[in-house]
Scaffold this motif. Structure first.
Motif, PDB file in Angstrom:
ATOM      1  N   GLN A  28      38.721  31.175  41.093  1.00  0.00           N
ATOM      2  CA  GLN A  28      37.782  32.008  41.842  1.00  0.00           C
ATOM      3  C   GLN A  28      36.327  31.651  41.504  1.00  0.00           C
ATOM      4  N   VAL A  29      36.055  31.415  40.220  1.00  0.00           N
ATOM      5  CA  VAL A  29      34.700  31.019  39.802  1.00  0.00           C
ATOM      6  C   VAL A  29      34.340  29.672  40.411  1.00  0.00           C
ATOM      7  N   SER A  30      35.260  28.717  40.367  1.00  0.00           N
ATOM      8  CA  SER A  30      34.950  27.393  40.930  1.00  0.00           C
ATOM      9  C   SER A  30      34.728  27.471  42.437  1.00  0.00           C
ATOM     10  N   HIS A  31      35.492  28.306  43.132  1.00  0.00           N
ATOM     11  CA  HIS A  31      35.265  28.491  44.574  1.00  0.00           C
ATOM     12  C   HIS A  31      33.865  29.074  44.821  1.00  0.00           C
ATOM     13  N   ALA A  32      33.487  30.074  44.042  1.00  0.00           N
ATOM     14  CA  ALA A  32      32.180  30.711  44.225  1.00  0.00           C
ATOM     15  C   ALA A  32      31.044  29.708  43.999  1.00  0.00           C
TER      16      ALA A  32
ATOM     17  N   SER B 152      44.726  36.573  36.292  1.00  0.00           N
ATOM     18  CA  SER B 152      45.157  35.649  35.233  1.00  0.00           C
ATOM     19  C   SER B 152      43.998  34.684  34.950  1.00  0.00           C
ATOM     20  N   PRO B 153      43.981  34.063  33.765  1.00  0.00           N
ATOM     21  CA  PRO B 153      42.908  33.096  33.463  1.00  0.00           C
ATOM     22  C   PRO B 153      42.828  31.970  34.492  1.00  0.00           C
ATOM     23  N   GLU B 154      43.975  31.522  34.975  1.00  0.00           N
ATOM     24  CA  GLU B 154      43.988  30.435  35.971  1.00  0.00           C
ATOM     25  C   GLU B 154      43.376  30.899  37.292  1.00  0.00           C
ATOM     26  N   LYS B 155      43.713  32.117  37.688  1.00  0.00           N
ATOM     27  CA  LYS B 155      43.179  32.681  38.930  1.00  0.00           C
ATOM     28  C   LYS B 155      41.665  32.848  38.813  1.00  0.00           C
ATOM     29  N   LEU B 156      41.207  33.365  37.677  1.00  0.00           N
ATOM     30  CA  LEU B 156      39.779  33.555  37.462  1.00  0.00           C
ATOM     31  C   LEU B 156      39.035  32.225  37.522  1.00  0.00           C
ATOM     32  N   ALA B 157      39.584  31.206  36.874  1.00  0.00           N
ATOM     33  CA  ALA B 157      38.944  29.880  36.890  1.00  0.00           C
ATOM     34  C   ALA B 157      38.818  29.360  38.315  1.00  0.00           C
TER      35      ALA B 157
ATOM     36  N   THR C  73      36.168  38.971  44.467  1.00  0.00           N
ATOM     37  CA  THR C  73      36.577  38.660  43.100  1.00  0.00           C
ATOM     38  C   THR C  73      35.431  38.215  42.202  1.00  0.00           C
ATOM     39  N   VAL C  74      34.554  37.362  42.725  1.00  0.00           N
ATOM     40  CA  VAL C  74      33.466  36.783  41.930  1.00  0.00           C
ATOM     41  C   VAL C  74      32.201  36.747  42.773  1.00  0.00           C
ATOM     42  N   CYS C  75      31.085  37.152  42.169  1.00  0.00           N
ATOM     43  CA  CYS C  75      29.792  36.967  42.836  1.00  0.00           C
ATOM     44  C   CYS C  75      28.980  35.975  42.005  1.00  0.00           C
ATOM     45  N   ALA C  76      28.231  35.127  42.688  1.00  0.00           N
ATOM     46  CA  ALA C  76      27.479  34.060  42.026  1.00  0.00           C
ATOM     47  C   ALA C  76      26.013  34.139  42.411  1.00  0.00           C
TER      48      ALA C  76
ATOM     49  N   HIS D  98      35.657  36.069  48.332  1.00  0.00           N
ATOM     50  CA  HIS D  98      36.753  36.969  48.683  1.00  0.00           C
ATOM     51  C   HIS D  98      38.055  36.179  48.666  1.00  0.00           C
ATOM     52  N   ASP D  99      39.039  36.703  47.955  1.00  0.00           N
ATOM     53  CA  ASP D  99      40.319  36.022  47.834  1.00  0.00           C
ATOM     54  C   ASP D  99      41.073  36.045  49.157  1.00  0.00           C
ATOM     55  N   ARG D 100      41.852  35.014  49.404  1.00  0.00           N
ATOM     56  CA  ARG D 100      42.638  34.945  50.650  1.00  0.00           C
ATOM     57  C   ARG D 100      43.948  35.719  50.565  1.00  0.00           C
ATOM     58  N   GLY D 101      44.356  36.102  49.359  1.00  0.00           N
ATOM     59  CA  GLY D 101      45.526  36.947  49.222  1.00  0.00           C
ATOM     60  C   GLY D 101      46.854  36.230  49.177  1.00  0.00           C
ATOM     61  N   TYR D 102      46.871  34.957  48.822  1.00  0.00           N
ATOM     62  CA  TYR D 102      48.131  34.214  48.788  1.00  0.00           C
ATOM     63  C   TYR D 102      48.940  34.445  47.510  1.00  0.00           C
ATOM     64  N   THR D 103      48.289  34.833  46.415  1.00  0.00           N
ATOM     65  CA  THR D 103      49.028  34.924  45.147  1.00  0.00           C
ATOM     66  C   THR D 103      48.921  36.300  44.502  1.00  0.00           C
ATOM     67  N   GLU D 104      47.888  36.532  43.716  1.00  0.00           N
ATOM     68  CA  GLU D 104      47.815  37.728  42.879  1.00  0.00           C
ATOM     69  C   GLU D 104      47.137  38.936  43.517  1.00  0.00           C
TER      70      GLU D 104
END
Length: 105
Positions: free
Chosen positions: A38-42, A31-36, A90-93, A77-83
């Motif tokens: 993930q990018v901010s975490h990266a 989802s757009p929220e999930k992507l946002a 999920t995201v590489c920076a 790497h996502d922790r797997g709590y939601t989606e």
């Protein structure tokens, strides 16, 4: 006492700005929220001393995403709590430096 212009130190080093390029795996259909998030975490995990001047977010199919991850400075790497399943990349920076004169064009 005023300083004469000849006494002012000159900095001849070229100035560059920090830019972060993030690629995300579009096959995950986040989802757009999930992507946002993930990018901010990266970007946060890059541990930059100051915020980057720019962040580019680009999509990539799974195969190309895996290639980008090989040269990335950080892969989130996502922790797997939601989606997503736990430990899903999920995201590489990647940190890039853009010369100031190029950035301002």
């Amino acid at each position: 006492m005023p300083i004469h212009e000849d006494e002012v130190p000159q900095h001849n080093k070229p100035v560059s700005l920090v830019k972060v390029v993030c690629h995300y795996n579009r096959n995950l259909k986040m989802s757009p929220e999930k992507l946002a998030a993930q990018v901010s975490h990266a970007v946060m995990h890059l541990n930059l001393p100051t915020p980057p001047e720019a962040v580019a977010v680009l999509q990539a199919r799974a195969g190309k995403f895996n290639e980008y991850c090989k040269s990335a400075d950080y892969v989130h790497h996502d922790r797997g709590y939601t989606e997503l399943a736990p430990n899903t990349p999920t995201v590489c920076a990647k940190i890039t430096h853009v010369p100031h004169d190029h950035y301002m064009k």
